[in-house]
Design an enzyme around this catalytic site. Structure first.
Site, short mmCIF file in Angstrom:
data_model
loop_
_atom_site.label_atom_id
_atom_site.label_comp_id
_atom_site.label_asym_id
_atom_site.label_seq_id
_atom_site.Cartn_x
_atom_site.Cartn_y
_atom_site.Cartn_z
CG ASN A 9 -1.74 1.23 1.38
OD1 ASN A 9 -1.78 2.07 0.48
ND2 ASN A 9 -2.43 1.37 2.51
CE LYS A 11 -0.09 3.10 4.81
NZ LYS A 11 0.02 3.14 6.26
CG HIS A 96 -5.68 1.75 5.20
ND1 HIS A 96 -5.25 2.70 6.11
CD2 HIS A 96 -4.67 0.86 5.06
CE1 HIS A 96 -4.01 2.39 6.49
NE2 HIS A 96 -3.64 1.28 5.88
CD GLU A 98 -2.81 5.33 6.78
OE1 GLU A 98 -2.79 5.42 5.54
OE2 GLU A 98 -1.91 4.79 7.44
CD GLU A 168 -3.30 -2.59 7.10
OE1 GLU A 168 -2.32 -2.92 6.44
OE2 GLU A 168 -3.80 -1.45 7.07
N GLY A 174 2.60 2.17 10.83
CA GLY A 174 3.52 3.30 10.73
C GLY A 174 4.20 3.64 12.04
CB SER A 214 5.44 -1.92 11.94
OG SER A 214 4.99 -0.61 12.23
N GLY A 235 3.08 -1.22 4.32
CA GLY A 235 3.05 0.23 4.07
C GLY A 235 4.46 0.71 3.78
P1 13P Z 1 3.16 0.30 7.73
O1 13P Z 1 3.73 -0.95 7.12
O2 13P Z 1 3.88 1.55 7.30
O3 13P Z 1 3.02 0.18 9.21
O4 13P Z 1 1.67 0.47 7.15
C1 13P Z 1 0.82 -0.62 7.14
C2 13P Z 1 -0.39 -0.26 6.37
O5 13P Z 1 -1.13 0.63 6.73
C3 13P Z 1 -0.64 -1.01 5.12
O6 13P Z 1 -1.91 -0.75 4.63
#
Ligand code: 13P
Length: 252
Positions: A9, A11, A96, A98, A168, A174, A214, A235
């Site tokens: 992803n 983002k 997601h 976010e 997740e 993140g 992560s 991510g």
């Molecule tokens: P990170 O791997 O940066 O923690 O993000 C995970 C994520 O949100 C994937 O959709």
């Protein structure tokens, strides 16, 4: 046998020019031996056509990060499943955290989006997971059960290959703080049990449940070794070729 999935992803990262270079380099690094795991990248909307073109004929599939539930209409700034399908995407990330946190997505809108994805023959990558506060209050299972049933309300998937769940935990996204294998496995097994009740045990056994939060090359193999973890939604670490390839190799 269920094939694992490693999905990236992106983002809101990378321009269309960066996308073209990245995908061509990724193809080179992966060579021809890429049938296991399934590899998906989800760049920003404007990068999707370049990604689709650069990935053509390879094992890399392209996803979008969102869609609108209507096929067309007066919805300024939105993109429909019909458009995503037409541009060459095969998958779409839905719900997601976010999107839920910053853009007001709810179980109800997620549900409509999953229905729209299926209607356009796109595989939804349906994200869910609890916040740190919810985990600390012992509400993890209550939260994911509400999100799972809400998101899939009135949806009757028949082909387990055409639906992907991504667990997740919000506190792991993140933050550099990964769920332990035990923490993730516990929720994945719980989700699979719920899916079994909803759609039957054959379906539940075959549906892929990804972990996200992560993931790095250094922790991927341990997470993927858990019985109910069928790959990852990555991510930060999917933005660097070496890290993404390291995670793909961990899933082999
Ligand atoms: P990170 O791997 O940066 O923690 O993000 C995970 C994520 O949100 C994937 O959709």
């Amino acid at each position: 046998m269920k094939k694992p999935i490693v999905a990236g992803n992106w983002k809101m990262h990378k321009t269309p020019s960066e996308t073209g270079r990245f995908v061509r380099e990724l193809r080179e690094r992966l060579g021809a031996t890429t049938l296991n795991p399934e590899i998906i990248i989800a760049p920003p909307f404007v990068c999707v056509p370049v990604a689709v073109e650069a990935a053509a004929g390879s094992a890399v599939a392209v996803a979008c990060q969102n869609l609108h539930w209507e096929d067309k209409g007066a919805y300024t700034g939105e993109i429909s499943g019909a458009m995503i399908k037409d541009v060459g995407c095969t998958h779409v990330i839905i719900g997601h955290s976010e999107r839920r946190q910053y853009f007001g997505e709810t179980d109800t809108s997620v549900n409509k989006k999953i229905a729209a994805a299926l209607r356009h023959d796109l595989v939804p990558i349906f994200c869910l997971g609890e916040t740190l506060g919810e985990r600390e209050q012992g509400m993890t299972f209550d939260v994911v059960i509400r999100q799972l049933h809400g998101g899939l309300s009135d949806i009757r998937p028949t082909d387990p290959k055409r639906l992907v769940i991504a667990y997740e935990p919000v506190w792991a996204i993140g933050t550099g703080k990964t769920a332990t294998q035990e923490q993730a496995q516990e929720v994945h097994a719980f989700l699979r049990g719920q899916l079994s009740g909803m759609f039957g045990s054959d379906f539940a056994q075959q549906v892929r449940i990804l972990y996200g939060g992560s993931i790095k090359p250094s922790n991927a193999a341990e997470l993927f070794a858990a019985e109910d973890i069928d790959g990852g939604l990555v991510g930060g670490a999917c933005l660097q070729i070496e890290d993404f390839v390291g995670i793909i190799e961990a899933a082999r």
